[in-house]
Design a protein around this motif. Structure first.
Motif, mmCIF file in Angstrom:
data_model
loop_
_atom_site.group_PDB
_atom_site.id
_atom_site.type_symbol
_atom_site.label_atom_id
_atom_site.label_comp_id
_atom_site.label_asym_id
_atom_site.label_seq_id
_atom_site.Cartn_x
_atom_site.Cartn_y
_atom_site.Cartn_z
ATOM 1 N N ILE A 34 11.922 -1.482 15.138
ATOM 2 C CA ILE A 34 12.771 -1.718 16.304
ATOM 3 C C ILE A 34 13.001 -0.400 17.030
ATOM 4 O O ILE A 34 13.322 0.617 16.401
ATOM 5 C CB ILE A 34 14.131 -2.308 15.876
ATOM 6 N N GLY A 35 12.833 -0.410 18.340
ATOM 7 C CA GLY A 35 13.146 0.753 19.160
ATOM 8 C C GLY A 35 14.330 0.460 20.061
ATOM 9 O O GLY A 35 14.386 -0.591 20.695
ATOM 10 N N ILE A 36 15.296 1.368 20.111
ATOM 11 C CA ILE A 36 16.477 1.209 20.964
ATOM 12 C C ILE A 36 16.529 2.385 21.930
ATOM 13 O O ILE A 36 16.720 3.529 21.518
ATOM 14 C CB ILE A 36 17.775 1.155 20.130
ATOM 15 N N LYS A 37 16.316 2.096 23.211
ATOM 16 C CA LYS A 37 16.347 3.143 24.229
ATOM 17 C C LYS A 37 17.644 3.063 25.021
ATOM 18 O O LYS A 37 18.211 1.994 25.194
ATOM 19 C CB LYS A 37 15.166 2.996 25.183
ATOM 20 N N GLU A 97 16.968 9.707 17.961
ATOM 21 C CA GLU A 97 16.345 10.627 18.919
ATOM 22 C C GLU A 97 14.904 10.959 18.542
ATOM 23 O O GLU A 97 14.502 12.109 18.469
ATOM 24 C CB GLU A 97 17.177 11.902 19.056
ATOM 25 N N VAL A 98 14.122 9.915 18.341
ATOM 26 C CA VAL A 98 12.751 10.089 17.867
ATOM 27 C C VAL A 98 11.898 10.885 18.852
ATOM 28 O O VAL A 98 10.911 11.520 18.457
ATOM 29 C CB VAL A 98 12.117 8.703 17.574
ATOM 30 N N HIS A 99 12.274 10.875 20.141
ATOM 31 C CA HIS A 99 11.494 11.596 21.147
ATOM 32 C C HIS A 99 11.484 13.102 20.922
ATOM 33 O O HIS A 99 10.662 13.810 21.501
ATOM 34 C CB HIS A 99 12.024 11.292 22.555
ATOM 35 N N LYS A 100 12.380 13.594 20.066
ATOM 36 C CA LYS A 100 12.423 15.031 19.782
ATOM 37 C C LYS A 100 11.470 15.439 18.663
ATOM 38 O O LYS A 100 11.413 16.614 18.293
ATOM 39 C CB LYS A 100 13.857 15.458 19.441
ATOM 40 N N VAL A 121 14.111 1.479 12.226
ATOM 41 C CA VAL A 121 14.848 1.341 13.483
ATOM 42 C C VAL A 121 14.985 2.744 14.063
ATOM 43 O O VAL A 121 15.456 3.651 13.379
ATOM 44 C CB VAL A 121 16.251 0.735 13.274
ATOM 45 N N PHE A 122 14.543 2.928 15.295
ATOM 46 C CA PHE A 122 14.651 4.262 15.889
ATOM 47 C C PHE A 122 15.293 4.177 17.266
ATOM 48 O O PHE A 122 15.199 3.173 17.965
ATOM 49 C CB PHE A 122 13.282 4.949 15.958
ATOM 50 N N SER A 123 15.970 5.259 17.646
ATOM 51 C CA SER A 123 16.541 5.368 18.987
ATOM 52 C C SER A 123 15.778 6.434 19.750
ATOM 53 O O SER A 123 15.147 7.319 19.163
ATOM 54 C CB SER A 123 18.024 5.732 18.921
ATOM 55 N N ALA A 124 15.820 6.324 21.074
ATOM 56 C CA ALA A 124 15.091 7.269 21.909
ATOM 57 C C ALA A 124 15.737 7.342 23.280
ATOM 58 O O ALA A 124 16.500 6.459 23.677
ATOM 59 C CB ALA A 124 13.629 6.846 22.044
ATOM 60 N N SER A 125 15.407 8.385 23.994
ATOM 61 C CA SER A 125 15.859 8.527 25.370
ATOM 62 C C SER A 125 15.330 7.376 26.216
ATOM 63 O O SER A 125 14.247 6.841 25.973
ATOM 64 C CB SER A 125 15.354 9.852 25.944
ATOM 65 N N SER A 126 16.083 7.006 27.248
ATOM 66 C CA SER A 126 15.635 5.971 28.177
ATOM 67 C C SER A 126 14.299 6.330 28.806
ATOM 68 O O SER A 126 13.510 5.453 29.163
ATOM 69 C CB SER A 126 16.667 5.781 29.291
ATOM 70 N N SER A 143 11.238 -3.534 21.377
ATOM 71 C CA SER A 143 12.067 -2.555 22.084
ATOM 72 C C SER A 143 13.275 -3.217 22.737
ATOM 73 O O SER A 143 13.176 -4.314 23.297
ATOM 74 C CB SER A 143 11.228 -1.846 23.147
ATOM 75 N N TYR A 144 14.432 -2.543 22.656
ATOM 76 C CA TYR A 144 15.669 -2.988 23.297
ATOM 77 C C TYR A 144 16.227 -1.839 24.141
ATOM 78 O O TYR A 144 16.021 -0.662 23.817
ATOM 79 C CB TYR A 144 16.717 -3.390 22.258
ATOM 80 N N ALA A 145 16.938 -2.186 25.199
ATOM 81 C CA ALA A 145 17.565 -1.180 26.062
ATOM 82 C C ALA A 145 19.084 -1.269 25.955
ATOM 83 O O ALA A 145 19.652 -2.362 26.045
ATOM 84 C CB ALA A 145 17.135 -1.375 27.512
ATOM 85 N N LEU A 146 19.724 -0.125 25.756
ATOM 86 C CA LEU A 146 21.191 -0.055 25.691
ATOM 87 C C LEU A 146 21.697 0.737 26.898
ATOM 88 O O LEU A 146 21.618 1.966 26.903
ATOM 89 C CB LEU A 146 21.636 0.626 24.389
ATOM 90 N N PRO A 147 22.212 0.067 27.913
ATOM 91 C CA PRO A 147 22.751 0.781 29.073
ATOM 92 C C PRO A 147 24.168 1.284 28.790
ATOM 93 O O PRO A 147 24.683 1.140 27.677
ATOM 94 C CB PRO A 147 22.747 -0.291 30.165
#
Length: 397
Positions: A34-37, A97-100, A121-126, A143-147
């Protein structure tokens, strides 16, 4: 591994279950990857830690939280960490913050393929395009988006009231009953004004006077750090992008003159468009185009907005009220998952409905010749007919 577990335990001590972001209930946590941006400060880290602490029950001791910029990764790879955790009985890996992490997509693919028993489960920048990394994750990750917070969530987080989300159809057809019910429990215009200035991100709980300075820090971090990782910005690029953001913020929302922006910033037209769409992906801007218009990133948008009204207060000393209204409505509609277009008549077109935005005295003159329309009117607790209180759109998610 003991270092990471100690780090996790310290973080979990301060995590509470008092408030959950709306996205928590929408995620299928049983998926293998799961990716959470989402934008900085939206609550991605808290979402991961709440899931670990409160949702996993007896499996909690089989879950490990790590952040991709931890010093652990100076000498250890992500794949090696996942492998070692699995060998020690681990079943869940939460990566913040997987993008780092330099080779994030390739190693996530290796984990998915090589350790099928591991849930990730990973989070990343939008701004991160999860599906365009060095390795193909399109068939592997959901992928999911968290505004940022909706007005409805802001009320709940601030302890001012718990309300259920409403649909766009309910707002159009039953707005009078909805607004009367909400207004019987809270003064919507008062809290709406607070939300527009300092309520979009959960960091408002850290102090009202600290909010805008912290939001400025977030803007700088998005450009200097997140986009530096994702788009390979150097110091000179970051300066140009910030100048572009400043120019846009002075008059957003506005119809962009790309040639004028190119001349003012001394960069090519294509580069201006590239930066605009990168800032959109990073959730600092929203763009609006006519229905049926191409979606290429070399296609000029018809209108550019800041992503949320709080940004206007952080960047400009005296934001225009009319601009704040439009910025708010577009952001809430997009965050709720609607496709929004630039109409020939009115301010926004969504689900074939023309929406005109204005104050309480705004007339239907601009949209009344269309087949379906409403006026989203500010400074009204309760609307009537086709005039809907603007603040009520803050209950869409």
């Amino acid at each position: 591994m003991e270092t990471l577990l100690n780090f996790q335990d310290i973080l979990l001590q301060s995590v509470t279950n008092d408030f959950r972001r709306y996205l928590h209930e929408k995620i299928n946590w049983d998926q293998r990857m799961i990716g959470i941006k989402g934008p900085r400060g939206a609550g991605k880290t808290t979402l991961l830690l709440q899931h670990l602490k409160y949702d996993l029950g007896d499996s909690r001791h089989k879950a490990l939280y790590i952040t991709a910029d931890h010093i652990w990764f100076y000498n250890n790879s992500l794949l090696d960490t996942a492998t070692e955790w699995y060998q020690q009985g681990g079943e869940v890996l939460l990566i913040d913050e997987v993008h780092k992490y330099p080779n994030w997509s390739r190693e996530l693919k290796n984990i998915y393929d090589g350790i099928p028993q591991m849930r990730v489960v990973f989070s990343a920048s939008s701004a991160l395009d999860i599906y365009r990394g060095q390795a193909d994750l399109s068939r592997r990750v959901i992928s999911y988006a968290l505004p940022g917070l909706s007005l409805r969530e802001y009320l709940a987080f601030a302890g001012l009231g718990i309300f259920a989300p409403v649909s766009l159809d309910q707002i159009i057809n039953s707005h009078r009953d909805l607004s009367q019910e909400i207004a019987s429990r809270v003064r919507p215009l008062q809290v709406f004004a607070q939300y527009l200035e300092k309520g979009y991100l959960p960091i408002f709980t850290e102090g009202e006077n600290e909010y805008l300075p912290k939001l400025e820090q977030i803007i700088n971090a998005v450009v200097d750090t997140d986009l530096a990782y994702i788009a390979s910005y150097n110091a000179g690029t970051a300066v140009k992008v910030k100048k572009l953001l400043g120019v846009i913020a002075e008059s957003a929302p506005f119809k962009p003159n790309i040639s004028a922006l190119s001349s003012k910033l001394n960069i090519s037209r294509d580069r201006v468009l590239e930066y605009i769409y990168q800032l959109r992906d990073a959730r600092l801007l929203n763009v609006l185009s006519a229905e049926g218009k191409g979606v290429s990133k070399l296609q000029k948008p018809d209108k550019i907005f800041l992503e949320n009204p709080n940004l206007a207060y952080a960047i400009s000393k005296r934001p225009d009220k009319g601009n704040l209204r439009e910025t708010f409505l577009l952001g809430q509609l997009l965050n709720a998952g609607f496709d929004v277009f630039e109409p020939g008549t009115g301010d926004f077109l969504v689900n074939d409905i023309h929406i005109e935005v204005g104050g309480k005295n705004k007339s239907t003159k601009q949209v009344r010749d269309t087949t379906s329309y409403i006026v989203a009117a500010d400074d009204m607790e309760t609307g009537f007919g086709t005039k809907v209180p603007l603040w009520l759109f803050g209950f869409l998610y």
